[in-house]
Write a protein that holds these residues in place. Structure first.
Motif, PDB file in Angstrom:
ATOM      1  N   MET A   1       3.997 -17.266  -3.457  1.00  0.00           N
ATOM      2  CA  MET A   1       4.258 -16.022  -4.445  1.00  0.00           C
ATOM      3  C   MET A   1       2.942 -15.429  -4.505  1.00  0.00           C
ATOM      4  O   MET A   1       3.106 -13.820  -4.487  1.00  0.00           O
ATOM      5  N   ARG A   2       1.740 -16.011  -4.085  1.00  0.00           N
ATOM      6  CA  ARG A   2       0.607 -15.030  -4.160  1.00  0.00           C
ATOM      7  C   ARG A   2       0.424 -14.205  -2.886  1.00  0.00           C
ATOM      8  O   ARG A   2      -0.022 -13.174  -3.138  1.00  0.00           O
ATOM      9  N   SER A   3       1.135 -14.633  -1.777  1.00  0.00           N
ATOM     10  CA  SER A   3       1.167 -13.758  -0.239  1.00  0.00           C
ATOM     11  C   SER A   3       2.121 -12.627  -0.738  1.00  0.00           C
ATOM     12  O   SER A   3       1.727 -11.402  -0.129  1.00  0.00           O
ATOM     13  N   LEU A   4       3.205 -12.890  -1.343  1.00  0.00           N
ATOM     14  CA  LEU A   4       4.066 -11.849  -1.571  1.00  0.00           C
ATOM     15  C   LEU A   4       3.469 -10.704  -2.522  1.00  0.00           C
ATOM     16  O   LEU A   4       3.657  -9.412  -2.439  1.00  0.00           O
ATOM     17  N   VAL A   5       2.900 -11.120  -3.327  1.00  0.00           N
ATOM     18  CA  VAL A   5       2.230 -10.360  -4.421  1.00  0.00           C
ATOM     19  C   VAL A   5       1.020  -9.336  -3.715  1.00  0.00           C
ATOM     20  O   VAL A   5       1.057  -8.205  -3.886  1.00  0.00           O
ATOM     21  N   GLY A   6       0.353  -9.993  -2.883  1.00  0.00           N
ATOM     22  CA  GLY A   6      -0.876  -9.402  -1.933  1.00  0.00           C
ATOM     23  C   GLY A   6      -0.069  -8.308  -1.135  1.00  0.00           C
ATOM     24  O   GLY A   6      -0.541  -7.313  -0.814  1.00  0.00           O
ATOM     25  N   LEU A   7       1.075  -8.763  -0.342  1.00  0.00           N
ATOM     26  CA  LEU A   7       1.648  -7.812   0.499  1.00  0.00           C
ATOM     27  C   LEU A   7       2.323  -6.541  -0.162  1.00  0.00           C
ATOM     28  O   LEU A   7       2.050  -5.572   0.168  1.00  0.00           O
ATOM     29  N   LEU A   8       2.947  -6.883  -1.400  1.00  0.00           N
ATOM     30  CA  LEU A   8       3.367  -5.628  -2.352  1.00  0.00           C
ATOM     31  C   LEU A   8       2.318  -4.806  -2.492  1.00  0.00           C
ATOM     32  O   LEU A   8       2.559  -3.416  -2.732  1.00  0.00           O
ATOM     33  N   ALA A   9       1.024  -5.420  -3.085  1.00  0.00           N
ATOM     34  CA  ALA A   9       0.065  -4.380  -3.518  1.00  0.00           C
ATOM     35  C   ALA A   9      -0.573  -3.598  -2.131  1.00  0.00           C
ATOM     36  O   ALA A   9      -0.720  -2.331  -2.537  1.00  0.00           O
ATOM     37  N   VAL A  10      -0.491  -4.263  -1.060  1.00  0.00           N
ATOM     38  CA  VAL A  10      -1.082  -3.200   0.025  1.00  0.00           C
ATOM     39  C   VAL A  10       0.065  -2.394   0.512  1.00  0.00           C
ATOM     40  O   VAL A  10      -0.348  -1.214   0.574  1.00  0.00           O
ATOM     41  N   SER A 141       0.855  -9.867   9.076  1.00  0.00           N
ATOM     42  CA  SER A 141       1.570 -10.945   9.035  1.00  0.00           C
ATOM     43  C   SER A 141       0.893 -12.289   8.832  1.00  0.00           C
ATOM     44  O   SER A 141       1.192 -13.205   8.352  1.00  0.00           O
ATOM     45  N   LYS A 142      -0.116 -12.381   9.454  1.00  0.00           N
ATOM     46  CA  LYS A 142      -1.022 -13.264   9.484  1.00  0.00           C
ATOM     47  C   LYS A 142      -1.384 -13.872   8.120  1.00  0.00           C
ATOM     48  O   LYS A 142      -1.716 -15.013   7.779  1.00  0.00           O
ATOM     49  N   ALA A 143      -1.889 -12.837   7.513  1.00  0.00           N
ATOM     50  CA  ALA A 143      -2.228 -13.013   5.946  1.00  0.00           C
ATOM     51  C   ALA A 143      -1.318 -13.264   4.953  1.00  0.00           C
ATOM     52  O   ALA A 143      -1.463 -13.954   4.041  1.00  0.00           O
ATOM     53  N   PHE A 144      -0.199 -12.522   5.009  1.00  0.00           N
ATOM     54  CA  PHE A 144       0.776 -12.835   3.916  1.00  0.00           C
ATOM     55  C   PHE A 144       2.200 -13.065   4.524  1.00  0.00           C
ATOM     56  O   PHE A 144       3.025 -13.742   3.654  1.00  0.00           O
ATOM     57  N   GLY A 145       2.651 -13.213   5.778  1.00  0.00           N
ATOM     58  CA  GLY A 145       4.142 -13.170   6.103  1.00  0.00           C
ATOM     59  C   GLY A 145       4.348 -14.383   6.593  1.00  0.00           C
ATOM     60  O   GLY A 145       5.506 -14.532   7.258  1.00  0.00           O
TER      61      GLY A 145
END
Length: 282
Positions: A1-10, A141-145
């Protein structure tokens, strides 16, 4: 969930920046053209007048067809005469936005670069932007996906991982082959590269070199579209010979890569489901 939130923020931050940039449209250049330039400037001025009357930016959106591409090209060429920095910043921002988030349609921007910046500056610009944007997609992708891509495309990731391992001893050459002959889409290769352990240096260089022929064709197409006024001009002997020369120059590196790959790489003869199959070239 944290990675998804981070991606959406970017994505939200990048979208807000691009939208804000598109709203800032400098004042139209004030000049009095002559002869051949008059029609071009009148078109741009009428576009600006329509924008002023509607209270919206004058057509600053991603083109979805050749007609919108031509209109946007005329508008940006007009503004480029006195606002080169703004046009360059806007184009680079839009291009990196598309590449970073794997949004289809970069071919239209490649053609637009040829129409606005010319054959040499346009090619250099899109080659750099393609490489930087793809690398940003790699890093996102490496950070969030990683987890989401593996979940959404388990079979494709597994097949690509197998081929990467089989060709690990000549990995850079294999990556060039995939760029010249995209048996898997470039957007998927950009996102899955960190998952299948492709080093970022190999990835960066293979994108820059491997997509040069494609970028070259798109940019030259944009140059020709900006020069012709009708289909009759496009299908004259001079244009047809120019198209033939462009095609030969673009296809030659791919032909050499393919010939060498039959001896050095463990590849498949036929693509299947967007990726290569298990049949190896002897």
């Amino acid at each position: 969930m944290r990675s998804l939130v981070g991606l959406l923020a970017v994505v939200a931050a990048a979208s807000l920046y691009l939208y804000s940039l598109s709203l800032y449209l400098p004042a139209a250049p004030r000049r009095h053209p002559h002869s051949a330039e008059s029609k071009h400037v009148e078109t741009a001025e009428s576009e600006q007048q329509r924008a002023d009357s509607s209270g919206e930016p004058s057509g600053l959106k991603f083109p979805s067809d050749l007609e919108e591409l031509r209109e946007l090209s005329e508008l940006l060429q007009f503004y480029k005469t006195e606002h080169t920095g703004y046009v360059l910043l806007l184009f680079c921002s839009a291009y990196l936005y598309k590449q970073s988030f794997a949004i289809p349609g970069s071919s239209f921007l490649n053609i637009l670069a040829g129409a606005i910046f010319g054959p040499y500056q346009g090619l250099l610009l899109v080659s750099v932007l393609t490489t930087v944007g793809s690398t940003m997609c790699y890093l996102l992708s490496k950070a969030f996906g990683k987890r989401y891509i593996t979940t959404l495309f388990p079979d494709k990731v597994s097949l690509l991982q197998g081929k990467i391992e089989e060709n690990r001893d000549c990995l850079f050459f294999f990556l060039l082959f995939l760029r010249f002959f995209p048996m898997t889409p470039n957007w998927f290769l950009n996102m899955s590269a960190p998952i299948v352990n492709i080093p970022i240096t190999f990835f960066f260089c293979s994108v820059f070199i491997g997509l040069l022929p494609y970028n070259f064709i798109c940019v030259q197409t944009g140059v020709m579209l900006s020069e012709v006024a009708s289909l009759d001009d496009l299908f004259c002997w001079e244009r047809l010979l120019q198209l033939l020369a462009i095609a030969c120059m673009a296809l030659l590196p791919g032909a050499l890569i393919r010939r060498l790959s039959q001896k050095r790489l463990k590849l498949d003869v036929q693509p299947q489901n967007g990726l290569i199959t298990d049949k190896k070239v002897q």
